[in-house]
Structures are given as C-alpha cells and as structure tokens.
Design an enzyme around this catalytic site. Structure first.
Site, PDB file in Angstrom:
ATOM      1  N   CYS A  25      27.210 -13.957  -0.693  1.00  0.00           N
ATOM      2  CA  CYS A  25      27.537 -13.382  -1.992  1.00  0.00           C
ATOM      3  C   CYS A  25      26.993 -11.957  -2.121  1.00  0.00           C
ATOM      4  O   CYS A  25      25.781 -11.752  -2.129  1.00  0.00           O
ATOM      5  CB  CYS A  25      26.965 -14.310  -3.069  1.00  0.00           C
ATOM      6  N   CYS A  28      24.752 -11.172  -5.132  1.00  0.00           N
ATOM      7  CA  CYS A  28      23.440 -11.821  -4.989  1.00  0.00           C
ATOM      8  C   CYS A  28      22.467 -10.887  -4.270  1.00  0.00           C
ATOM      9  O   CYS A  28      21.284 -10.841  -4.586  1.00  0.00           O
ATOM     10  CB  CYS A  28      23.553 -13.125  -4.210  1.00  0.00           C
TER      11      CYS A  28
END
Length: 100
Positions: A25, A28
């Site tokens: 991600c 993230c």
C-alpha cells in the site's frame, strides 16, 4: 504481532493508536514518517502500533478494515476514533489529546 497480543494492547487503559496497513500500500508508506512525527509529539500519551492486515487478517476482519491505511484510536478496548487514508500528524495529535 500476534492477535492475542493485539487484544491485550487495545484493551488496556493506555490509549492505543493503531495503523492498519499493508506492504503493498503506497499511502501506508506515506504514513510511516507521519507516525514517527506523531510519536515525538505525543510522548507517553498513547502507544502506536502498526498492524499488517495480510499478516493479521483476524484483527483486520474483527474491525471491518476495508481499506488501508485505516487508523484507529482505542481506549479500554473501544474504538473512540477511526479514519481511513493519510492523516497529518498535527491532526492525529489533536485527536489523541481529546481522548487522553
């Protein structure tokens, strides 16, 4: 971090800030330095833990985490705040101060 450990942490009296994330991600990765900054801002007010949803699917399922990053603040086992996406450190600091 094992799921049992996770339960112990979020059920404690100490505020626990949880970052549900994943290796794949992009946003993230953006959260990592933000959380470092947050840590220096809040000191001992809360502990910050990162949960990889691929390694801890039970924790992700238990809290219906649909997208990452999903940020949650726990107090005595209850989710007192929750938001998905990248959130700036100063805002997170405000949220923690409100619940401290």
């Amino acid at each position: 971090m094992a799921h049992g450990n996770f339960s112990t942490l979020v059920n404690s009296e100490k505020l626990t800030f949880v970052d549900f994330s994943a290796e794949w991600c992009g946003p993230c990765k953006t959260m990592a330095p933000i959380l470092e900054d947050l840590k220096s801002r809040i000191g001992d007010k809360a502990r910050i833990i990162k949960i990889d949803i691929d390694r801890n699917p039970q924790a992700a399922a238990a809290y219906q985490v649909q997208s990452v990053p999903t940020l949650m603040l726990f107090k005595n086992g209850n989710v007192v705040w929750r938001q998905s996406g990248v959130v700036p450190a100063h805002f997170l600091q405000q949220v923690i101060n409100e619940h401290a």
